[in-house]
Motif scaffolding. Structure first.
Motif, PDB file in Angstrom:
ATOM      1  N   LEU A   1      -5.377   4.933  -7.269  1.00  0.00           N
ATOM      2  CA  LEU A   1      -4.374   4.132  -6.559  1.00  0.00           C
ATOM      3  C   LEU A   1      -4.444   4.349  -5.056  1.00  0.00           C
ATOM      4  CD1 LEU A   1      -1.008   4.166  -8.554  1.00  0.00           C
ATOM      5  CD2 LEU A   1      -2.567   2.265  -8.162  1.00  0.00           C
ATOM      6  N   ASN A   2      -4.602   5.603  -4.640  1.00  0.00           N
ATOM      7  CA  ASN A   2      -4.676   5.896  -3.207  1.00  0.00           C
ATOM      8  C   ASN A   2      -5.870   5.195  -2.554  1.00  0.00           C
ATOM      9  OD1 ASN A   2      -2.430   7.512  -3.481  1.00  0.00           O
ATOM     10  ND2 ASN A   2      -3.581   9.437  -3.563  1.00  0.00           N
ATOM     11  N   ALA A   3      -6.964   5.079  -3.301  1.00  0.00           N
ATOM     12  CA  ALA A   3      -8.136   4.390  -2.763  1.00  0.00           C
ATOM     13  C   ALA A   3      -7.914   2.880  -2.712  1.00  0.00           C
ATOM     14  CB  ALA A   3      -9.362   4.724  -3.617  1.00  0.00           C
ATOM     15  N   VAL A   4      -7.347   2.313  -3.767  1.00  0.00           N
ATOM     16  CA  VAL A   4      -7.075   0.872  -3.801  1.00  0.00           C
ATOM     17  C   VAL A   4      -6.125   0.477  -2.669  1.00  0.00           C
ATOM     18  CG1 VAL A   4      -5.968  -0.983  -5.113  1.00  0.00           C
ATOM     19  CG2 VAL A   4      -7.536   0.586  -6.260  1.00  0.00           C
ATOM     20  N   ALA A   5      -5.153   1.352  -2.370  1.00  0.00           N
ATOM     21  CA  ALA A   5      -4.154   1.053  -1.340  1.00  0.00           C
ATOM     22  C   ALA A   5      -4.801   0.728   0.000  1.00  0.00           C
ATOM     23  CB  ALA A   5      -3.186   2.229  -1.191  1.00  0.00           C
ATOM     24  N   LEU A   6      -5.963   1.303   0.267  1.00  0.00           N
ATOM     25  CA  LEU A   6      -6.645   1.050   1.538  1.00  0.00           C
ATOM     26  C   LEU A   6      -7.021  -0.421   1.705  1.00  0.00           C
ATOM     27  CD1 LEU A   6      -9.056   4.153   1.551  1.00  0.00           C
ATOM     28  CD2 LEU A   6      -6.922   3.878   2.832  1.00  0.00           C
ATOM     29  N   GLY A   7      -7.202  -1.123   0.603  1.00  0.00           N
ATOM     30  CA  GLY A   7      -7.642  -2.503   0.682  1.00  0.00           C
ATOM     31  C   GLY A   7      -6.540  -3.542   0.574  1.00  0.00           C
ATOM     32  N   LEU A   8      -5.300  -3.136   0.315  1.00  0.00           N
ATOM     33  CA  LEU A   8      -4.235  -4.117   0.088  1.00  0.00           C
ATOM     34  C   LEU A   8      -3.905  -4.962   1.323  1.00  0.00           C
ATOM     35  CD1 LEU A   8      -1.780  -2.382  -2.398  1.00  0.00           C
ATOM     36  CD2 LEU A   8      -3.845  -3.726  -2.815  1.00  0.00           C
TER      37      LEU A   8
ATOM     38  N   ALA B   1       0.825  -1.211   0.000  1.00  0.00           N
ATOM     39  CA  ALA B   1       0.000   0.000   0.000  1.00  0.00           C
ATOM     40  C   ALA B   1       0.859   1.261   0.000  1.00  0.00           C
ATOM     41  CB  ALA B   1      -0.936  -0.016   1.209  1.00  0.00           C
ATOM     42  N   LEU B   2       1.861   1.269   0.870  1.00  0.00           N
ATOM     43  CA  LEU B   2       2.752   2.433   0.928  1.00  0.00           C
ATOM     44  C   LEU B   2       3.520   2.608  -0.377  1.00  0.00           C
ATOM     45  CD1 LEU B   2       4.164   2.018   4.565  1.00  0.00           C
ATOM     46  CD2 LEU B   2       2.413   3.639   3.772  1.00  0.00           C
ATOM     47  N   ALA B   3       3.900   1.485  -0.996  1.00  0.00           N
ATOM     48  CA  ALA B   3       4.703   1.548  -2.229  1.00  0.00           C
ATOM     49  C   ALA B   3       3.905   2.168  -3.371  1.00  0.00           C
ATOM     50  CB  ALA B   3       5.184   0.153  -2.609  1.00  0.00           C
ATOM     51  N   ILE B   4       2.648   1.757  -3.549  1.00  0.00           N
ATOM     52  CA  ILE B   4       1.908   2.293  -4.690  1.00  0.00           C
ATOM     53  C   ILE B   4       1.519   3.751  -4.463  1.00  0.00           C
ATOM     54  CG2 ILE B   4       1.045   0.012  -5.331  1.00  0.00           C
ATOM     55  CD1 ILE B   4      -1.694   0.875  -4.331  1.00  0.00           C
ATOM     56  N   VAL B   5       1.296   4.131  -3.206  1.00  0.00           N
ATOM     57  CA  VAL B   5       0.987   5.538  -2.926  1.00  0.00           C
ATOM     58  C   VAL B   5       2.209   6.411  -3.194  1.00  0.00           C
ATOM     59  CG1 VAL B   5       0.427   7.185  -1.099  1.00  0.00           C
ATOM     60  CG2 VAL B   5      -0.866   5.053  -1.289  1.00  0.00           C
ATOM     61  N   ALA B   6       3.379   5.932  -2.764  1.00  0.00           N
ATOM     62  CA  ALA B   6       4.604   6.728  -2.922  1.00  0.00           C
ATOM     63  C   ALA B   6       5.115   6.736  -4.351  1.00  0.00           C
ATOM     64  CB  ALA B   6       5.682   6.179  -1.978  1.00  0.00           C
ATOM     65  N   ALA B   7       5.040   5.562  -5.022  1.00  0.00           N
ATOM     66  CA  ALA B   7       5.686   5.445  -6.334  1.00  0.00           C
ATOM     67  C   ALA B   7       4.753   5.739  -7.497  1.00  0.00           C
ATOM     68  CB  ALA B   7       6.263   4.038  -6.496  1.00  0.00           C
ATOM     69  N   GLY B   8       3.443   5.702  -7.275  1.00  0.00           N
ATOM     70  CA  GLY B   8       2.495   5.885  -8.365  1.00  0.00           C
ATOM     71  C   GLY B   8       2.727   7.135  -9.200  1.00  0.00           C
TER      72      GLY B   8
END
Length: 476
Positions: free
Chosen positions: A137-144, A109-116
């Motif tokens: 991406l920020n929304a999807v990250a909540l569910g990872l 989750a942290l990776a896709i928020v930071a790197a997206g």
């Protein structure tokens, strides 16, 4: 053993394998359906939303595939404990896998928020699309973290031989995702246009969130799937034998190392396969919309059919793990090769579908004659590699049952990236002064080469692993 007795045992084992594999197949198709629903609904919002969801998915899906592959290492661990009737060892293994899942889910989750945003900039994604894709991406990250926990509990269930749980909760997730997509992406205006002005005021007042709504719907479905399966594993009678020992445990370095030793190579292998197809799509982007569209259509339809041998391979992991746990090494060897034979039989069926059903299938995807014609031709090329593909995925599943995953990783990376992509690029782009290149056909011939090399090398490894005289292949 007489031929008639061997044939009878083959039929019995094939039936047992099929009973395990069919729910897994349904679960895999349901998970594919979630992505299909997202894309289909996004396309009915506007072109920007469709592009944002597509681009955003290309960032988080490969990462999640690696995470799921790593967690898949729990299946052979649980299966072997079941076979050995060591039920007291199952719960601690599941607890440690859940710790791994939680860490991987949070890190992903942290990776896709930071790197997206950086990835979108590197890919030169238009600003309007990148902005929406970042929100998605920020929304999807909540569910990872939730999907990591769900997959762990799913592989725990598979290891017990209770593969119906995979099907039940994948269908539940598909239903939740579909409803949430409709509510959140289109909001009150979309629902009013669909059902008329008589909607309850609460629904009519819902805002249309577009790409954000799609990401939130995905996260919600992930969270509810994890919560529902958690409750199910705590209550259902089929898990009763495994509820031995403490209801929770702190991280155990030894058990976590075993999970990672088996799981990380699986994650790398799956990631190598997924990233191969992503790389080919990027190389083909410059060939024009007809080529990339036909490639996407043919690959998507082929991927759906691939779920058949993939499900057999996942079921083989369970059957072999349980047989080895019981000390039935000869039977494990029989199960392995009989399963590979079943997968090759499935490849015949897939070839018939591709050859005779391909033209009808591509009409579902597109109405453009040029895209249809090229897609049908690519499906005929795909028919050539079905035996290699079915062989390599079933053999890989068998080797996972033996907890032999590092060789799979090495073979996969070499076969897909060196042989498959290397030869595909050379054949597709050509060689100055030698030949002009075959374009998209060259890349697909590269797939044939890569999958064939993988099947041969993995087959040799399985033969070595199961040969008489090996400690894990002899016995009753």
């Amino acid at each position: 053993m007489s031929l008639s007795r061997r044939a009878r045992l083959s039929r019995i084992e094939a039936a047992r394998l099929g009973r395990l594999a069919l729910p897994i197949l349904g679960a895999q198709l349901a998970q594919i359906g979630m992505g299909t629903v997202d894309i289909a609904m996004a396309g009915h919002v506007d072109a920007t939303t469709l592009a944002a969801v597509s681009v955003g998915s290309s960032v988080w899906l490969p990462l999640v595939v690696f995470m799921i592959g790593t967690l898949m290492g729990l299946t052979p661990i649980v299966a072997q404990h079941v076979g050995a009737r060591a039920f007291d060892r199952i719960r601690p293994a599941v607890h440690q896998a859940l710790w791994v899942a939680l860490v991987l889910g949070v890190l992903s989750a942290l990776a896709i928020v930071a790197a997206g945003p950086a990835i979108f900039q590197l890919m030169a994604v238009p600003e309007a699309i990148a902005a929406q894709a970042t929100i998605y991406l920020n929304a999807v990250a909540l569910g990872l973290p939730a999907i990591a926990i769900y997959e762990t509990l799913r592989f725990y269930s598979d290891g017990l031989g209770h593969t119906r749980a995979s099907l039940i909760f994948a269908l539940f997730g598909l239903a939740v995702n579909t409803v949430a997509d409709g509510l959140l992406m289109f909001g009150g205006p979309g629902l009013t246009a669909l059902f008329g002005p008589g909607l309850p005021p609460t629904l009519a007042a819902l805002p249309a969130l577009g790409a954000l709504g799609c990401g939130l719907a995905t996260a919600i479905s992930m969270g509810l799937m994890a919560a529902a399966l958690f409750v199910y594993t705590r209550r259902a009678r089929v898990y009763a034998d495994a509820r031995t020992g403490s209801a929770w445990s702190l991280p155990s370095p030894g058990l976590i190392r075993e999970q990672l030793r088996i799981g990380v190579p699986i994650g790398v292998s799956v990631f190598a396969e997924v990233s191969l197809f992503t790389a080919i799509a990027l190389f083909l982007a410059g060939y024009g919309e007809v080529v990339i569209s036909a490639h996407t259509v043919a690959l998507n339809f082929g991927s759906v059919l691939f779920m058949l041998p993939l499900s057999l391979g996942m079921a083989l992991t369970v059957r072999i793990g349980q047989a080895r746990g019981r000390g039935k090494y000869r039977h494990a060897r029989f199960v392995a090769w009989n399963g590979v034979a079943c997968a090759l039989g499935v490849a015949v069926l897939i070839d018939l579908i591709l050859i005779f059903g391909g033209p009808y299938a591509v009409e579902i995807y597109t109405g453009a004659p040029a895209v249809q014609q090229l897609a049908v031709q690519l499906l005929l090329v795909a028919a050539i590699y079905q035996f290699s593909d079915a062989a390599q995925v079933s053999i890989a599943g068998a080797l996972r049952g033996y907890k032999d995953t590092r060789i799979i990783m090495a073979v996969t990376v070499f076969a897909y990236w060196v042989v498959g992509l290397g030869s595909g690029y050379w054949l597709g782009e050509g060689w100055a002064g030698v030949f002009a290149g075959l374009g998209v056909y060259g890349y697909w011939i590269g797939l044939i080469a890569g999958l064939s090399v993988a099947a041969v090398l993995l087959g040799a490894r399985l033969r070595w692993t199961t040969r008489p005289g090996r400690p894990n292949s002899i016995g009753a």
